[in-house]
Write an enzyme that holds these catalytic residues in place. Structure first.
Site, PDB file in Angstrom:
ATOM      1  N   HIS A  88       3.936  -1.994   8.055  1.00  0.00           N
ATOM      2  CA  HIS A  88       2.381  -2.187   7.952  1.00  0.00           C
ATOM      3  C   HIS A  88       2.673  -3.784   7.116  1.00  0.00           C
ATOM      4  O   HIS A  88       3.387  -3.859   6.434  1.00  0.00           O
ATOM      5  CB  HIS A  88       1.716  -1.391   7.229  1.00  0.00           C
ATOM      6  CG  HIS A  88       0.367  -1.525   7.089  1.00  0.00           C
ATOM      7  ND1 HIS A  88      -0.318  -2.372   6.313  1.00  0.00           N
ATOM      8  CD2 HIS A  88      -0.863  -0.954   7.914  1.00  0.00           C
ATOM      9  CE1 HIS A  88      -1.677  -2.394   6.331  1.00  0.00           C
ATOM     10  NE2 HIS A  88      -1.846  -1.439   7.376  1.00  0.00           N
ATOM     11  N   ASP A 120       6.876   3.024   1.113  1.00  0.00           N
ATOM     12  CA  ASP A 120       5.584   2.884   1.476  1.00  0.00           C
ATOM     13  C   ASP A 120       5.019   4.290   1.794  1.00  0.00           C
ATOM     14  O   ASP A 120       5.404   4.649   3.013  1.00  0.00           O
ATOM     15  CB  ASP A 120       5.086   2.039   2.179  1.00  0.00           C
ATOM     16  CG  ASP A 120       3.713   1.812   2.942  1.00  0.00           C
ATOM     17  OD1 ASP A 120       2.930   2.798   2.672  1.00  0.00           O
ATOM     18  OD2 ASP A 120       3.567   0.816   3.791  1.00  0.00           O
ATOM     19  N   GLN A 139       1.114   6.788   4.680  1.00  0.00           N
ATOM     20  CA  GLN A 139       0.808   7.710   5.726  1.00  0.00           C
ATOM     21  C   GLN A 139       1.533   9.277   5.459  1.00  0.00           C
ATOM     22  O   GLN A 139       1.400   9.994   6.163  1.00  0.00           O
ATOM     23  CB  GLN A 139       1.426   7.314   7.134  1.00  0.00           C
ATOM     24  CG  GLN A 139       0.674   6.011   7.568  1.00  0.00           C
ATOM     25  CD  GLN A 139      -0.917   6.102   7.906  1.00  0.00           C
ATOM     26  OE1 GLN A 139      -1.372   7.341   8.130  1.00  0.00           O
ATOM     27  NE2 GLN A 139      -1.689   5.217   7.935  1.00  0.00           N
ATOM     28  N   LYS A 160      -6.642   8.179   2.239  1.00  0.00           N
ATOM     29  CA  LYS A 160      -6.070   8.589   3.399  1.00  0.00           C
ATOM     30  C   LYS A 160      -5.641  10.089   3.291  1.00  0.00           C
ATOM     31  O   LYS A 160      -5.386  10.966   4.120  1.00  0.00           O
ATOM     32  CB  LYS A 160      -4.932   7.786   3.954  1.00  0.00           C
ATOM     33  CG  LYS A 160      -4.962   6.297   4.454  1.00  0.00           C
ATOM     34  CD  LYS A 160      -3.775   5.815   4.800  1.00  0.00           C
ATOM     35  CE  LYS A 160      -3.790   4.299   4.849  1.00  0.00           C
ATOM     36  NZ  LYS A 160      -4.606   3.712   5.904  1.00  0.00           N
ATOM     37  N   CYS A 164      -2.373  -3.256  12.195  1.00  0.00           N
ATOM     38  CA  CYS A 164      -1.815  -4.221  11.292  1.00  0.00           C
ATOM     39  C   CYS A 164      -0.307  -4.108  11.244  1.00  0.00           C
ATOM     40  O   CYS A 164       0.188  -3.705   9.979  1.00  0.00           O
ATOM     41  CB  CYS A 164      -2.405  -3.607   9.849  1.00  0.00           C
ATOM     42  SG  CYS A 164      -3.968  -3.891   9.753  1.00  0.00           S
TER      43      CYS A 164
HETATM   44  N1  7TS Z   1       1.240   1.193   4.441  1.00  0.00           N
HETATM   45  C1  7TS Z   1       0.914   1.850   5.783  1.00  0.00           C
HETATM   46  C2  7TS Z   1       2.308   2.486   6.428  1.00  0.00           C
HETATM   47  C3  7TS Z   1      -0.345   2.058   6.281  1.00  0.00           C
HETATM   48  O1  7TS Z   1      -0.573   2.616   7.355  1.00  0.00           O
HETATM   49  C4  7TS Z   1      -1.342   1.477   5.555  1.00  0.00           C
HETATM   50  C5  7TS Z   1      -2.904   1.416   5.983  1.00  0.00           C
HETATM   51  C6  7TS Z   1      -1.201   0.549   4.279  1.00  0.00           C
HETATM   52  C7  7TS Z   1      -0.036   0.346   3.939  1.00  0.00           C
HETATM   53  C8  7TS Z   1      -2.200  -0.105   3.718  1.00  0.00           C
HETATM   54  O2  7TS Z   1      -3.014   0.915   2.844  1.00  0.00           O
HETATM   55  P1  7TS Z   1      -4.276   0.497   2.234  1.00  0.00           P
HETATM   56  O3  7TS Z   1      -5.037   1.750   1.782  1.00  0.00           O
HETATM   57  O4  7TS Z   1      -4.023  -0.343   0.991  1.00  0.00           O
HETATM   58  O5  7TS Z   1      -5.190  -0.273   3.200  1.00  0.00           O
HETATM   59  N2  7TS Z   1      -2.809   1.888   7.554  1.00  0.00           N
HETATM   60  C9  7TS Z   1      -4.007   1.565   8.169  1.00  0.00           C
HETATM   61  C10 7TS Z   1      -3.904   1.949   9.492  1.00  0.00           C
HETATM   62  O6  7TS Z   1      -3.266   2.704  10.207  1.00  0.00           O
HETATM   63  N3  7TS Z   1      -5.198   1.715  10.010  1.00  0.00           N
HETATM   64  O7  7TS Z   1      -5.864   1.172   9.166  1.00  0.00           O
HETATM   65  C11 7TS Z   1      -5.099   1.099   7.882  1.00  0.00           C
END
Ligand code: 7TS
Length: 424
Positions: free
Chosen positions: A140, A217, A220, A243, A381
């Site tokens: 990501h 990371d 997910q 999430k 992303c």
């Molecule tokens: N890493 C992964 C694997 C992700 O899927 C996401 C967000 C992030 C980092 C960032 O997370 P945040 O909570 O700091 O924003 N992924 C997604 C997605 O798949 N669709 O919208 C956000």
């Protein structure tokens, strides 16, 4: 605030392989019970953010309306109550990922902030020109851009380990990318764009054998897989509350205590100090050293309630339910002419990313929305992995514990409808 679910209350006989009573689970999520464009909502955008169970909503309501005062600074009753609840949430996170010590749990805004914190506080002070950071093609942007910034700042070099056509990391090639200059590997546990579950245990072992550190990371992964940071032996693990059926604006960085102790603060101010004079400031002990300013303590408490919720049902039960849904979804989508699933790893989470011949993902997303089906379309992303598969965008259905086979049928029916509209 307790209101924990007894695991058994979500289990029924004859409710499919997982034994989870999905209708009972759905009743806990008020947002699922609404109409969108005159159709019952089918929410399949869980990888972007998950809906919240009532226990999380009630916990937020309770702490904002009853037990609200700033944490770690008041001697009065309400401040002490809030502080206790905040620190209890830290303990819930510790237990959830089996960290050895609550001092290893830093509350941050989310995965993105956790990774930036590691880049700026762990890597930036010590990394030199020519040092290497190794990531993978399927990361990501939140696990790419912080390292690019670091490379600009230090002269370090970003290397990328490739994936095969199924979207699986090529482990041998990954190992070949490790070398004497590798300082850090930053890898996703579960890919948001492909669904691939990476063999993080092996990755960590290989990387440690080369004397480098590993950041995982887990954005997910944590809603779907049981995570044990001690068994993994990872150095850093990052995830987001939103999430995981928790509030937005709160997340976690796990880091080994010895690393956190050696790292300088990420930001200054608020309760991250021990003593301040104009000549010199000394810092609080970990983890507070990394929690400058008023933290999102109500969010942390709400995330604690979300953790209670998922552990009450059981991650194994959730994983089984999602696995059978993913298999079913893969099968019925596979029957749609012109539909190609992007991300067919053997070991895969509940993500169905696909392209449909003759219809751009954004057009398909709009048609699905009219049918009440919420999916994400675009590059998710993760632009480099889209490029790797030669597609500008995909349509992604990402499944959670409350989704059903019937909802996947509705998704498939809406895609068939879209093909008719486009005369395919
Ligand atoms: N890493 C992964 C694997 C992700 O899927 C996401 C967000 C992030 C980092 C960032 O997370 P945040 O909570 O700091 O924003 N992924 C997604 C997605 O798949 N669709 O919208 C956000």
């Amino acid at each position: 605030m307790n209101g924990l679910n007894d695991t058994m209350t979500y289990r029924v006989s004859g409710s499919g392989e997982s034994g989870m009573d999905v209708e009972k689970v759905r009743a806990d999520f008020p947002a699922l019970h609404q109409m969108v464009h005159g159709k019952p909502l089918v929410y399949l955008d869980n990888a972007a953010s998950a809906q919240k169970p009532r226990i999380v909503l009630d916990t937020l309501q309770h702490y904002y309306s009853k037990e609200y005062a700033n944490v770690h600074r008041g001697v009065h009753y309400l401040s002490e109550q809030a502080t206790q609840a905040y620190e209890l949430a830290r303990e819930k996170v510790r237990a959830f990922i089996n960290a050895g010590d609550t001092r290893e749990i830093v509350f941050v805004r989310g995965t993105t902030e956790a990774i930036n914190l590691v880049a700026q506080s762990y890597a930036r002070p010590g990394f030199k020109a020519g040092d290497e950071i190794l990531i993978t093609t399927m990361e990501h942007h939140s696990n790419i851009v912080p390292w690019q910034l670091l490379c600009e700042q230090t002269g370090a070099v970003l290397k990328v380990a490739p994936v095969n056509d199924a979207g699986e990391l090529l482990l041998e090639a990954f190992e070949q990318c490790l070398g004497p200059r590798t300082r850090l590997v930053a890898v996703t546990h579960l890919s948001n764009a492909l669904g691939t579950i990476n063999p993080v245990e092996q990755i960590i072992e290989m990387t440690h054998a080369h004397g480098a550190r590993v950041l995982v990371d887990g954005a997910q992964a944590v809603p779907h897989l049981g995570v044990d940071v001690q068994a993994l032996d990872c150095d850093f693990y990052a995830f987001s509350g939103h999430k995981l059926y928790g509030p937005t604006g709160i997340g976690v960085l796990f880091a080994k205590a010895e690393l956190l102790e050696a790292m300088p603060p990420y930001q200054g101010g608020g309760e991250m100090i021990s003593e301040v004079t104009f000549e010199k400031t000394t810092y609080a002990d970990i983890p507070l050293k990394f929690e400058a300013g008023t933290p999102h303590f109500v969010g942390a408490i709400g995330m604690g309630a979300a953790i209670d919720y998922v552990t009450g049902i059981g991650l194994d039960t959730i994983a089984q339910h999602e696995h059978s849904l993913t298999e079913y979804g893969t099968q019925i989508l596979g029957e749609i002419p012109g539909l190609r699933i992007i991300g067919t790893a053997h070991h895969k989470g509940s993500i169905l990313s696909f392209v449909l011949e003759g219809i751009h993902a954004h057009d398909l997303g709009t048609i699905l929305d009219q049918a009440g089906v919420a999916v994400r379309t675009g590059h998710h992303c993760a632009m480099p992995v889209m490029e790797r598969f030669g597609v500008p965008a995909t349509t992604r259905a990402s499944l959670a514990l409350y989704n059903t086979q019937q909802e996947l049928d509705q998704l498939a029916a809406a895609i068939h409808e879209a093909r008719k509209i486009f005369r395919l």
